[in-house]
Structure formats: C-alpha cells, structure tokens
Design a protein around this motif. Structure first.
Motif, PDB file in Angstrom:
ATOM      1  N   ALA A 181     -40.618  73.119 -42.865  1.00  0.00           N
ATOM      2  CA  ALA A 181     -41.556  73.076 -41.774  1.00  0.00           C
ATOM      3  C   ALA A 181     -41.643  74.075 -41.086  1.00  0.00           C
ATOM      4  O   ALA A 181     -42.788  73.677 -40.019  1.00  0.00           O
ATOM      5  CB  ALA A 181     -40.717  71.116 -41.902  1.00  0.00           C
TER       6      ALA A 181
ATOM      7  N   LEU B 270     -44.232  74.661 -37.775  1.00  0.00           N
ATOM      8  CA  LEU B 270     -43.487  74.753 -36.881  1.00  0.00           C
ATOM      9  C   LEU B 270     -43.660  76.246 -35.862  1.00  0.00           C
ATOM     10  O   LEU B 270     -44.189  76.562 -34.562  1.00  0.00           O
ATOM     11  CB  LEU B 270     -42.046  74.349 -36.427  1.00  0.00           C
ATOM     12  CG  LEU B 270     -41.894  72.342 -36.872  1.00  0.00           C
ATOM     13  CD1 LEU B 270     -40.404  73.482 -36.618  1.00  0.00           C
ATOM     14  CD2 LEU B 270     -42.422  72.480 -35.987  1.00  0.00           C
TER      15      LEU B 270
ATOM     16  N   ALA C 279     -40.370  75.966 -30.135  1.00  0.00           N
ATOM     17  CA  ALA C 279     -39.747  76.097 -31.903  1.00  0.00           C
ATOM     18  C   ALA C 279     -38.480  77.299 -32.212  1.00  0.00           C
ATOM     19  O   ALA C 279     -37.322  77.178 -32.897  1.00  0.00           O
ATOM     20  CB  ALA C 279     -40.704  75.889 -32.264  1.00  0.00           C
TER      21      ALA C 279
ATOM     22  N   ASP D  30     -34.866  67.914 -36.779  1.00  0.00           N
ATOM     23  CA  ASP D  30     -35.640  67.729 -35.453  1.00  0.00           C
ATOM     24  C   ASP D  30     -35.412  67.408 -34.749  1.00  0.00           C
ATOM     25  O   ASP D  30     -36.373  67.716 -33.815  1.00  0.00           O
ATOM     26  CB  ASP D  30     -34.056  65.768 -35.955  1.00  0.00           C
ATOM     27  CG  ASP D  30     -35.126  64.248 -34.450  1.00  0.00           C
ATOM     28  OD1 ASP D  30     -35.880  64.542 -34.701  1.00  0.00           O
ATOM     29  OD2 ASP D  30     -33.758  64.492 -33.715  1.00  0.00           O
TER      30      ASP D  30
ATOM     31  N   GLN E 250     -38.830  70.048 -34.222  1.00  0.00           N
ATOM     32  CA  GLN E 250     -39.968  69.613 -34.342  1.00  0.00           C
ATOM     33  C   GLN E 250     -40.250  68.911 -32.601  1.00  0.00           C
ATOM     34  O   GLN E 250     -41.150  69.011 -31.938  1.00  0.00           O
ATOM     35  CB  GLN E 250     -40.084  68.348 -34.833  1.00  0.00           C
ATOM     36  CG  GLN E 250     -40.982  67.137 -34.905  1.00  0.00           C
ATOM     37  CD  GLN E 250     -42.066  68.163 -35.298  1.00  0.00           C
ATOM     38  OE1 GLN E 250     -42.427  68.852 -36.458  1.00  0.00           O
ATOM     39  NE2 GLN E 250     -43.849  68.826 -34.630  1.00  0.00           N
ATOM     40  N   LYS E 251     -38.971  68.141 -32.110  1.00  0.00           N
ATOM     41  CA  LYS E 251     -39.073  68.166 -30.297  1.00  0.00           C
ATOM     42  C   LYS E 251     -39.406  69.274 -29.316  1.00  0.00           C
ATOM     43  O   LYS E 251     -40.030  69.222 -28.680  1.00  0.00           O
ATOM     44  CB  LYS E 251     -37.702  67.277 -30.314  1.00  0.00           C
ATOM     45  CG  LYS E 251     -37.442  65.789 -30.700  1.00  0.00           C
ATOM     46  CD  LYS E 251     -36.160  65.221 -30.169  1.00  0.00           C
ATOM     47  CE  LYS E 251     -35.995  63.488 -30.598  1.00  0.00           C
ATOM     48  NZ  LYS E 251     -34.492  63.052 -30.516  1.00  0.00           N
TER      49      LYS E 251
ATOM     50  N   TYR F 120     -40.941  71.720 -30.367  1.00  0.00           N
ATOM     51  CA  TYR F 120     -42.475  72.077 -30.455  1.00  0.00           C
ATOM     52  C   TYR F 120     -43.333  71.356 -29.725  1.00  0.00           C
ATOM     53  O   TYR F 120     -44.532  71.492 -29.129  1.00  0.00           O
ATOM     54  CB  TYR F 120     -42.497  71.796 -32.119  1.00  0.00           C
ATOM     55  CG  TYR F 120     -44.543  72.192 -32.346  1.00  0.00           C
ATOM     56  CD1 TYR F 120     -44.346  73.349 -32.752  1.00  0.00           C
ATOM     57  CD2 TYR F 120     -45.400  71.614 -32.262  1.00  0.00           C
ATOM     58  CE1 TYR F 120     -45.940  74.057 -33.142  1.00  0.00           C
ATOM     59  CE2 TYR F 120     -46.571  71.849 -32.603  1.00  0.00           C
ATOM     60  CZ  TYR F 120     -46.873  72.843 -32.974  1.00  0.00           C
ATOM     61  OH  TYR F 120     -48.142  73.584 -33.185  1.00  0.00           O
ATOM     62  N   ASP F 121     -43.207  70.058 -29.925  1.00  0.00           N
ATOM     63  CA  ASP F 121     -43.922  68.477 -29.442  1.00  0.00           C
ATOM     64  C   ASP F 121     -43.720  69.055 -27.501  1.00  0.00           C
ATOM     65  O   ASP F 121     -44.291  68.192 -27.533  1.00  0.00           O
ATOM     66  CB  ASP F 121     -43.255  67.034 -30.099  1.00  0.00           C
ATOM     67  CG  ASP F 121     -43.292  67.378 -31.547  1.00  0.00           C
ATOM     68  OD1 ASP F 121     -44.744  67.822 -32.026  1.00  0.00           O
ATOM     69  OD2 ASP F 121     -42.998  66.019 -32.003  1.00  0.00           O
TER      70      ASP F 121
END
Length: 151
Positions: free
Chosen positions: A113, A117, A129, A142, A145-146, A148-149
């Motif tokens: 991934a 990201l 990220a 995890d 991803q957090k 990035y979000d």
C-alpha cells in the motif's frame, strides 16, 4: 535459469545464509553448492520466491552496505511483522522499514500500500504518511493509513 541473478558476497557464511533465507521465505530452495580447493563451499545457489541468488564465500575484502537492499513487498501487516521479525534475528533495525540481517545485508520490508499512500490523490495526506513513515522503524500499515487520512 534467469538471465540475470544476484551474487551475494559472504565471508564464509554463504551456506548458512542460504539456509537462513530459504527458511524464512516460502517457495524457496537451496540449489547447487560448488566446493573450493579446501573442500568448503565456494558458492551456494539458492532461490527465494522465484528469484535466483548465488552466495559466494569471497572472504572479508568486501562487505554489504545500504547502497544495495532487497525489497520484500508485503500485502498485510502480518506479512510485514513476519518478515521483519525473522530477518531481524541477530541483525539491526534501521528506519522507514529498513533492517540489516545478521550477515549485514539490507532489507526493506514494505507494505504494498505504500505507493498509494505516498502518491495518493490527496497531496496533504501523502505528506502526512511520509512524515509518519520517517518516524518508524518497522512500518505500521494502520498508522500510515491513519496519517494519510488525517485521523
């Protein structure tokens, strides 16, 4: 036989390294061993996940450094954890998913991934990220991803 394969220079540990690496990765095997004049292994052929390697017992003249590393693409955090822990035995952690194994060979243990990201449609998310990755040793999908979000 592959047109191009990788030769790894060891100081007497080529057979040990081949056994170590093939014990970690599925679809791996040890091939032909060529003995030197002293009766010890000069070269050891081995295959990891379809990629051919030759371990050469060339002596202490040359050593591994970070200029060359092997990248392990991982589909899950379980894979990241598995390869990280296995390759790290007797080795040393570095940053951003890099480690050196007990022979000094550098590895990058990378979630598949990561390109999404770090190159995603949200430039600010990609920057977050990247900043999160720079603070990590073993990569945590995890947390990346957090980041990035923006969570």
């Amino acid at each position: 036989m592959q047109k191009i394969s990788t030769c790894l220079w060891f100081d007497g540990q080529a057979a040990e390294a081949a056994e170590f690496y093939t014990s970690i990765f599925d679809n791996s095997s040890i091939g032909e061993t060529v003995l030197g004049p002293d009766g010890n292994a000069l070269t050891v052929g081995f295959e990891i996940e379809g990629r051919q390697f030759v371990g050469l017992n060339g002596g202490p003249i040359f050593t591994f450094n970070e200029a060359v590393s092997l990248v392990v693409n991982c589909d899950s955090q379980e894979e990241v954890d598995r390869y990280w822990e296995a390759l790290l035995v007797g080795g040393q952690e570095s940053q951003c998913g890099w480690l050196k194994d007990k022979f000094g060979l550098s590895w990058q243990i990378v979630p598949t991934a990561m390109p999404t990201l770090l190159n995603g449609p949200d430039p600010e998310g990609s920057q977050r990220a990247l900043e999160a990755m720079m603070k990590m040793r073993k990569l945590d999908m995890d947390l990346l991803q957090k980041a990035y979000d923006g969570v």
